[in-house]
Write a protein that holds these residues in place. Sequence first.
Motif, PDB file in Angstrom:
ATOM      1  N   PRO A 145      67.640  50.295  31.919  1.00  0.00           N
ATOM      2  CA  PRO A 145      67.378  49.063  31.186  1.00  0.00           C
ATOM      3  C   PRO A 145      67.508  49.246  29.671  1.00  0.00           C
ATOM      4  O   PRO A 145      67.132  50.290  29.129  1.00  0.00           O
ATOM      5  N   SER A 146      67.989  48.217  29.019  1.00  0.00           N
ATOM      6  CA  SER A 146      68.072  48.280  27.554  1.00  0.00           C
ATOM      7  C   SER A 146      66.684  48.420  26.949  1.00  0.00           C
ATOM      8  O   SER A 146      66.505  49.055  25.908  1.00  0.00           O
ATOM      9  N   GLY A 147      65.675  47.854  27.616  1.00  0.00           N
ATOM     10  CA  GLY A 147      64.304  47.943  27.119  1.00  0.00           C
ATOM     11  C   GLY A 147      63.701  49.329  27.199  1.00  0.00           C
ATOM     12  O   GLY A 147      62.656  49.578  26.603  1.00  0.00           O
ATOM     13  N   HIS A 148      64.340  50.234  27.930  1.00  0.00           N
ATOM     14  CA  HIS A 148      63.866  51.614  28.014  1.00  0.00           C
ATOM     15  C   HIS A 148      64.601  52.534  27.045  1.00  0.00           C
ATOM     16  O   HIS A 148      64.438  53.752  27.115  1.00  0.00           O
ATOM     17  N   GLN A 172      63.766  38.824  37.274  1.00  0.00           N
ATOM     18  CA  GLN A 172      62.997  38.229  36.184  1.00  0.00           C
ATOM     19  C   GLN A 172      61.503  38.148  36.492  1.00  0.00           C
ATOM     20  O   GLN A 172      60.727  37.669  35.664  1.00  0.00           O
ATOM     21  N   GLY A 173      61.131  38.636  37.673  1.00  0.00           N
ATOM     22  CA  GLY A 173      59.723  38.609  38.063  1.00  0.00           C
ATOM     23  C   GLY A 173      59.136  39.991  38.237  1.00  0.00           C
ATOM     24  O   GLY A 173      58.850  40.700  37.267  1.00  0.00           O
ATOM     25  N   GLY A 174      58.976  40.411  39.485  1.00  0.00           N
ATOM     26  CA  GLY A 174      58.315  41.676  39.772  1.00  0.00           C
ATOM     27  C   GLY A 174      58.998  42.891  39.193  1.00  0.00           C
ATOM     28  O   GLY A 174      58.335  43.823  38.714  1.00  0.00           O
ATOM     29  N   TRP A 175      60.334  42.906  39.223  1.00  0.00           N
ATOM     30  CA  TRP A 175      61.024  44.095  38.712  1.00  0.00           C
ATOM     31  C   TRP A 175      60.917  44.188  37.197  1.00  0.00           C
ATOM     32  O   TRP A 175      60.760  45.271  36.637  1.00  0.00           O
ATOM     33  N   LYS A 181      55.927  46.638  31.951  1.00  0.00           N
ATOM     34  CA  LYS A 181      54.493  46.902  31.874  1.00  0.00           C
ATOM     35  C   LYS A 181      54.066  48.157  32.638  1.00  0.00           C
ATOM     36  O   LYS A 181      53.400  49.029  32.088  1.00  0.00           O
ATOM     37  N   THR A 182      54.474  48.249  33.906  1.00  0.00           N
ATOM     38  CA  THR A 182      54.017  49.370  34.724  1.00  0.00           C
ATOM     39  C   THR A 182      54.495  50.702  34.168  1.00  0.00           C
ATOM     40  O   THR A 182      53.708  51.657  34.057  1.00  0.00           O
ATOM     41  N   VAL A 183      55.774  50.777  33.829  1.00  0.00           N
ATOM     42  CA  VAL A 183      56.311  52.040  33.306  1.00  0.00           C
ATOM     43  C   VAL A 183      55.648  52.397  31.977  1.00  0.00           C
ATOM     44  O   VAL A 183      55.310  53.560  31.733  1.00  0.00           O
ATOM     45  N   ALA A 184      55.438  51.407  31.128  1.00  0.00           N
ATOM     46  CA  ALA A 184      54.781  51.673  29.843  1.00  0.00           C
ATOM     47  C   ALA A 184      53.376  52.237  30.055  1.00  0.00           C
ATOM     48  O   ALA A 184      52.937  53.144  29.327  1.00  0.00           O
ATOM     49  N   GLN A 185      52.677  51.726  31.046  1.00  0.00           N
ATOM     50  CA  GLN A 185      51.320  52.219  31.332  1.00  0.00           C
ATOM     51  C   GLN A 185      51.362  53.637  31.918  1.00  0.00           C
ATOM     52  O   GLN A 185      50.597  54.519  31.510  1.00  0.00           O
TER      53      GLN A 185
END
Length: 277
Positions: A145-148, A172-175, A181-185
């Motif tokens: 992902p670009s966000g990573h 656009q939902g769970g993934w 959020k989940t990976v950041a945590q």
Amino acid sequence: MLELLLLQVLVSCLWLGHSEVVPSFKSPCSQVFYMDTPPSDSLNPTNAARICQFYDNKYRFTTLYDRNNRIPVYSAYIYKPGHGDRSDSWFVEPQLIKHNYRRDMDTEDSIIDTYGITSADIGKSQAIDKDYSDAQGLDRSHLCPSGHQSGDDKKATFTLTNIVPLYSTLNQGGWRNYEDKTVAQKTQGCDKTYVITGAVPGNTYISDGRVNVPSHIWSAACCVKGTTPIKAWGAIAENDKSSNYVRDLELWDLEQILSGLYGKPRITLFRNSCAKA
């Protein structure tokens, strides 16, 4: 004899300097894998391409690409989110068309102008922009992902060899929630996190059978503190237009599930299972 040796060295250097589609991941982009070791060969498709994703004179991340299904098997990268601009264009891989083409990912128009070929020529070995133009209810989902990523690494994620068609409800939902959020945590306390994100080929296609729609998307991570792995995890979701559920898993459980889905023997995503020696 000396001249022959020098010639062999020169040829080797040229090969390494121009290899984006490479015979193995041992070089030059193995550093994105934990302990420089890619997943087991059980994931390798029949017509695989190993891509050291190269953008703006730098290796960015790595992709195992399925030429037959025209989707990536997985992309491997190091998690390093930060500031940077997304790309306004979609890229393709010149060396999937012909090995002696340049190694930098580029737009279709630029490649067409440079080599005097057509979009159809490009599309023989990979997905092209047109393949996704009429994909109803499906998004272009990044495996890396670009966000990573940060800086120009963000732009490099916009190659279609890093993209799978994912239903919008999931993408656009769970993934997205898992990625943002989940990976950041979960990466809190990690000095470096190695990530491998992949897609299991499904039974449906878009673009008149050219591009496979995966049945599942999955991801695994290995968290390292200093040089010591301290934790690992996985996630998987069914790519169904009515599904928005992502399962958080232990790495071992994910590997077991993938073995069943791919119909392959034991799948290993990280060397030593990303465990303390």
